[in-house]
Design a protein around this motif. Structure first.
Motif, PDB file in Angstrom:
ATOM      1  N   LEU A  36       0.821  -1.206   0.000  1.00 24.08           N
ATOM      2  CA  LEU A  36       0.000   0.000   0.000  1.00 24.08           C
ATOM      3  C   LEU A  36       0.853   1.253   0.000  1.00 24.08           C
ATOM      4  N   LEU A  37       0.391   2.275  -0.708  1.00 23.32           N
ATOM      5  CA  LEU A  37       0.855   3.631  -0.475  1.00 23.32           C
ATOM      6  C   LEU A  37      -0.094   4.250   0.535  1.00 23.32           C
ATOM      7  N   VAL A  38       0.458   4.830   1.578  1.00 24.78           N
ATOM      8  CA  VAL A  38      -0.347   5.420   2.648  1.00 24.78           C
ATOM      9  C   VAL A  38       0.045   6.879   2.824  1.00 24.78           C
ATOM     10  N   LEU A  39      -0.945   7.757   2.770  1.00 27.13           N
ATOM     11  CA  LEU A  39      -0.730   9.164   3.089  1.00 27.13           C
ATOM     12  C   LEU A  39      -0.993   9.382   4.577  1.00 27.13           C
ATOM     13  N   GLU A  40      -0.086  10.055   5.248  1.00 22.95           N
ATOM     14  CA  GLU A  40      -0.310  10.517   6.605  1.00 22.95           C
ATOM     15  C   GLU A  40      -0.303  12.047   6.571  1.00 22.95           C
ATOM     16  N   ARG A  41      -1.260  12.631   7.300  1.00 19.22           N
ATOM     17  CA  ARG A  41      -1.430  14.077   7.194  1.00 19.22           C
ATOM     18  C   ARG A  41      -1.837  14.670   8.538  1.00 19.22           C
ATOM     19  N   GLY A  42      -1.410  15.901   8.767  1.00 19.66           N
ATOM     20  CA  GLY A  42      -1.827  16.647   9.945  1.00 19.66           C
ATOM     21  C   GLY A  42      -1.811  18.130   9.640  1.00 19.66           C
ATOM     22  N   PHE A  43      -2.374  18.916  10.550  1.00 18.44           N
ATOM     23  CA  PHE A  43      -2.402  20.366  10.374  1.00 18.44           C
ATOM     24  C   PHE A  43      -2.188  21.030  11.715  1.00 18.44           C
ATOM     25  N   THR A  44      -1.313  22.039  11.738  1.00 18.03           N
ATOM     26  CA  THR A  44      -1.066  22.842  12.929  1.00 18.03           C
ATOM     27  C   THR A  44      -1.351  24.292  12.592  1.00 18.03           C
TER      28      THR A  44
END
Length: 355
Positions: free
Chosen positions: A242-250
């Motif tokens: 799998l290609l997995v995107l991990e994301r967050g926002f500050t």
């Protein structure tokens, strides 16, 4: 979508160089990756052409998922109950289908799979074949839609993965990513955030197995995200990884977006484990960092709010569109949330994944 045929049906994708913005040395060698984000990932170009536009009276934005259709066109899913058909070269909208739940209500649609039959290609101008599998993160649910948007049925969901008070999932933190593994028999959805009672850095991947009467619940896996991040998208490779995107926002800082290669092999089936809180013997999904997109060249991009790299935005959608020598061509899209300081932006990446 049926991944064993994905690369063969999408060689036209991103063929028009004029549809995306690029920068870099004109004398680069033909097979040499330019605009490197890491040794494994480079960014070819980006496009803001669809930002804050409309098509047929529908706002073109809020894009949360991408897929390649059997005729090579792109499908772009809006989390405001719309599915757009885009030209694979120019990215210009060519059609839109409204989506709704069984009662005609709006969907918070997040993940998309185009489930194609073996004879998947349609004659030019013919009726599209196959059905649409669409995940919604508010219930959560995975529905099967006809091509005209009608709901055909919905897949079962484990009680624990339902939003509180029915289950232990947080609102707007459930099924974000959706992908069909090679062979078309296993569907996988990624939870965006952890369940109450699980470790905060552990999200669950739920699978379903195809049977004659539809999809039935299958294995479940634990995936450990980097601190403060969630999983907005997963895409299966032809070899089952799998290609997995991990994301967050500050706030005041901007987005973090990382691309991982993940492997389900040897991961523990956690469907019978109520709480994932560091139990011995539970092996999570293996993962390897391919790139932190903050390290990509900005290519002249601008941002409407603070970002550690102005190229970054709220990236949510991902699809493999072809192959270029030893690298996969991967297209990403950001969800602008219909917000003036965010952008609907497409990113053309080249990704090398080793065995």
């Amino acid at each position: 979508m049926r991944l064993r045929t994905l690369l063969a049906t999408t060689t036209a994708a991103l063929a028009a160089a004029g549809c995306l913005t690029a920068a870099g040395p004109a004398n680069a060698r033909p097979h040499e990756p330019r605009h490197a984000c890491s040794p494994s990932v480079s960014v070819d170009r980006f496009s803001d052409a669809l930002d804050k536009t409309t098509y047929g009276g529908t706002f073109v934005g809020n894009l949360s998922a991408l897929a390649v259709d059997g005729d090579g066109s792109l499908a772009a899913l809006s989390d405001r109950s719309a599915l757009f058909r885009l030209d694979a070269g120019s990215l210009e909208p060519e059609g839109v289908v409204p989506l709704a739940d069984e009662n005609g209500g709006a969907l918070d649609s997040e993940g998309l799979v185009i489930d194609l039959p073996r004879s998947r290609l349609r004659p030019s101008g013919g009726t599209p074949v196959g059905t649409l599998l669409v995940s919604s993160e508010t219930e959560p649910a995975v529905r099967r839609h006809a091509r005209d948007g009608r709901v055909l049925d919905r897949l079962p969901v484990p009680d624990a993965l339902k939003t509180a008070p029915a289950g232990r999932a947080r609102s707007n933190g459930t099924f974000e990513g959706l992908t069909l593994l090679p062979g078309g028999r296993t569907l996988l959805a990624s939870m965006e955030y952890a369940l109450t009672g699980d470790d905060a850095d552990t999200v669950r991947f739920q699978t379903w197995q195809r049977h004659r009467d539809g999809f039935r619940l299958g294995a479940q896996y634990a995936y450990r995200v980097d601190p403060g991040l969630g999983v907005p998208e997963v895409t299966a490779l032809p070899d089952g990884r799998l290609l997995v995107l991990e994301r967050g926002f500050t706030s005041g800082v901007g987005n973090t977006v990382r691309l991982y290669l993940a492997d389900l092999r040897r991961a523990t089936d956690t469907r019978g484990i109520e709480r994932l809180t560091g139990q011995p013997g539970v092996r999570p999904v293996g993962k390897t960092l391919l790139a932190d997109l903050v390290d990509c060249p900005s290519l002249g991009a601008t941002a409407g709010q603070p970002q550690p790299n102005p190229l970054l935005d709220n990236i949510e959608g991902m699809v493999i569109t072809g192959r270029a020598h030893d690298r996969l061509k991967v297209l990403l899209v950001s969800d602008d949330n219909q917000n003036g300081v965010q952008t609907t932006r497409f990113y053309a990446l080249r990704v090398r994944v080793r065995s």
